[in-house]
Design an enzyme around this catalytic site. Structure first.
Site, PDB file in Angstrom:
ATOM      1  N   HIS A 134       0.929  -1.141   0.088  1.00 22.51           N
ATOM      2  CA  HIS A 134       0.111  -0.165  -0.002  1.00 22.51           C
ATOM      3  C   HIS A 134       0.785   1.117  -0.083  1.00 22.51           C
ATOM      4  CE1 HIS A 134      -3.331   2.586   1.370  1.00 22.51           C
ATOM      5  NE2 HIS A 134      -2.211   3.456   2.115  1.00 22.51           N
ATOM      6  N   GLU A 135       1.992   1.271   0.860  1.00 18.66           N
ATOM      7  CA  GLU A 135       2.680   2.437   0.792  1.00 18.66           C
ATOM      8  C   GLU A 135       3.533   2.442  -0.341  1.00 18.66           C
ATOM      9  OE1 GLU A 135       2.450   4.540   3.140  1.00 18.66           O
ATOM     10  OE2 GLU A 135       1.131   3.256   4.409  1.00 18.66           O
ATOM     11  N   HIS A 138       1.532   4.309  -2.752  1.00 17.14           N
ATOM     12  CA  HIS A 138       1.506   5.942  -2.851  1.00 17.14           C
ATOM     13  C   HIS A 138       2.826   6.398  -3.576  1.00 17.14           C
ATOM     14  CE1 HIS A 138      -1.867   6.886  -0.253  1.00 17.14           C
ATOM     15  NE2 HIS A 138      -1.361   6.004   1.187  1.00 17.14           N
ATOM     16  N   GLU A 207      -6.287   7.295  -0.713  1.00 14.53           N
ATOM     17  CA  GLU A 207      -6.073   6.019   0.012  1.00 14.53           C
ATOM     18  C   GLU A 207      -6.799   4.745  -0.625  1.00 14.53           C
ATOM     19  OE1 GLU A 207      -4.331   5.438   3.073  1.00 14.53           O
ATOM     20  OE2 GLU A 207      -3.551   7.446   2.513  1.00 14.53           O
TER      21      GLU A 207
END
Length: 314
Positions: A134-135, A138, A207
């Site tokens: 997930h990071e 980003h 997100e």
């Protein structure tokens, strides 16, 4: 859809800024406010990674770390970054009991991803992989740049409103302003609030998009969904003093590190965890797996069982 939503919200911020400047009539003040806000955010953009890493006392780690859990964490991040076609980011750990993680840096070539010691303690290896994917999403989506542009416009709106509130608009005659003095005062107060709400909405949209791309990078939406539920449950009972002192940094984390709960709302930088889990599970049509102990499940990448452990920081 999330990219379209982000673009629309950025356009709304820009329109709000232009409209406020027009209604107040202070072209000179608007330019000064934009330059000040732009300068502050440009400094933050170039130095954000250093500022945030120092703020949270992040410690860079590598494959030579003496702890096997940390070595696995570093190896997984590096492998997923390579699979996603990303430059290798700085990998760090934060000495904090609250399970959480974030990414920072102005672009993929200058990125850093961080996990707290609490995250490594409480999640399985597959779940940590899901969180760090997930990071990395980003980083891949350049969300740091998006949020910098958003902060610049929102900051300019707030600066312009404050300038007008204390010094008056640049118009030569109050009657020439649409809505008169009452309308101008209302805009001076409400415009910064509206800009903040739009900024939070953009953060929530990013997100959701990072969840989607992160699930693709890790190849396991269920692991990320399970991790989100665990982080949400644990984080509510563990304070993050650094985040409490610096609430503006809260939007960096995968789960809001500040107090608060409930469904998506206008004043939240993060979507409700239940909504994020539902969206992830819709991708696989399954239920969330819940391994009993941290780091006890087989690795999704190797299939080799990991020896159960109370966690390296317990």
């Amino acid at each position: 859809m999330n990219h379209l939503k982000t673009f629309s919200l950025l356009a709304a911020l820009t329109a709000l800024f232009g409209g406020l400047g027009y209604l107040i009539g202070g072209a000179g003040g608007m330019l000064i406010a934009l330059l000040i806000a732009g300068g502050m955010n440009l400094f933050s953009y170039w130095n954000a990674d250093k500022i945030v890493l120092k703020m949270y006392r992040a410690q860079p780690v590598d494959e030579a770390h003496p702890n096997a859990v940390v070595r696995n964490y570093v190896a997984d991040v590096r492998q997923m970054a390579a699979d996603a076609g990303l430059p290798q980011p700085v990998v760090a750990i934060i000495p904090q009991d609250q399970p959480n993680a974030f990414a920072t840096g102005r672009n993929p070539a200058n990125a850093a991803v961080c996990a707290t010691t609490g995250l490594l303690d409480m999640l399985t290896r597959d779940e940590v992989r899901g969180v760090m994917a997930h990071e990395l999403a980003h980083v891949k989506n350049r969300d740091t740049l998006t949020m910098t542009v958003t902060a610049t416009i929102a900051g300019a709106i707030a600066a312009l409103a404050n300038f007008a509130l204390f010094f008056g608009g640049g118009g030569s005659d109050e009657e020439e302003r649409p809505g008169g003095i009452v309308g101008a005062l209302a805009l001076m107060i409400l415009a910064p609030m509206a800009a903040g709400l739009v900024q939070m909405a953009i953060s929530r949209a990013r997100e959701y998009e990072a969840d989607r791309v992160g699930a693709e990078i890790a190849g396991d939406p269920q692991a990320l969904a399970s991790a989100l539920e665990k982080i949400e449950a644990y984080a509510r009972g563990i304070q993050n003093p650094t985040a409490e002192r610096n609430p503006a940094s809260g939007q960096l984390f995968i789960i809001n590190p500040l107090a608060g709960k409930g469904a998506d709302n206008l004043f939240s930088t993060h979507p409700a965890t239940a909504n994020r889990v539902r969206a992830l599970l819709e991708r696989v049509g399954g239920a969330v797996r819940r391994p009993a102990t941290a780091w006890s499940a087989p690795s999704a990448s190797t299939g080799v069982p990991v020896t159960p452990s109370p966690g390296p920081w317990s």
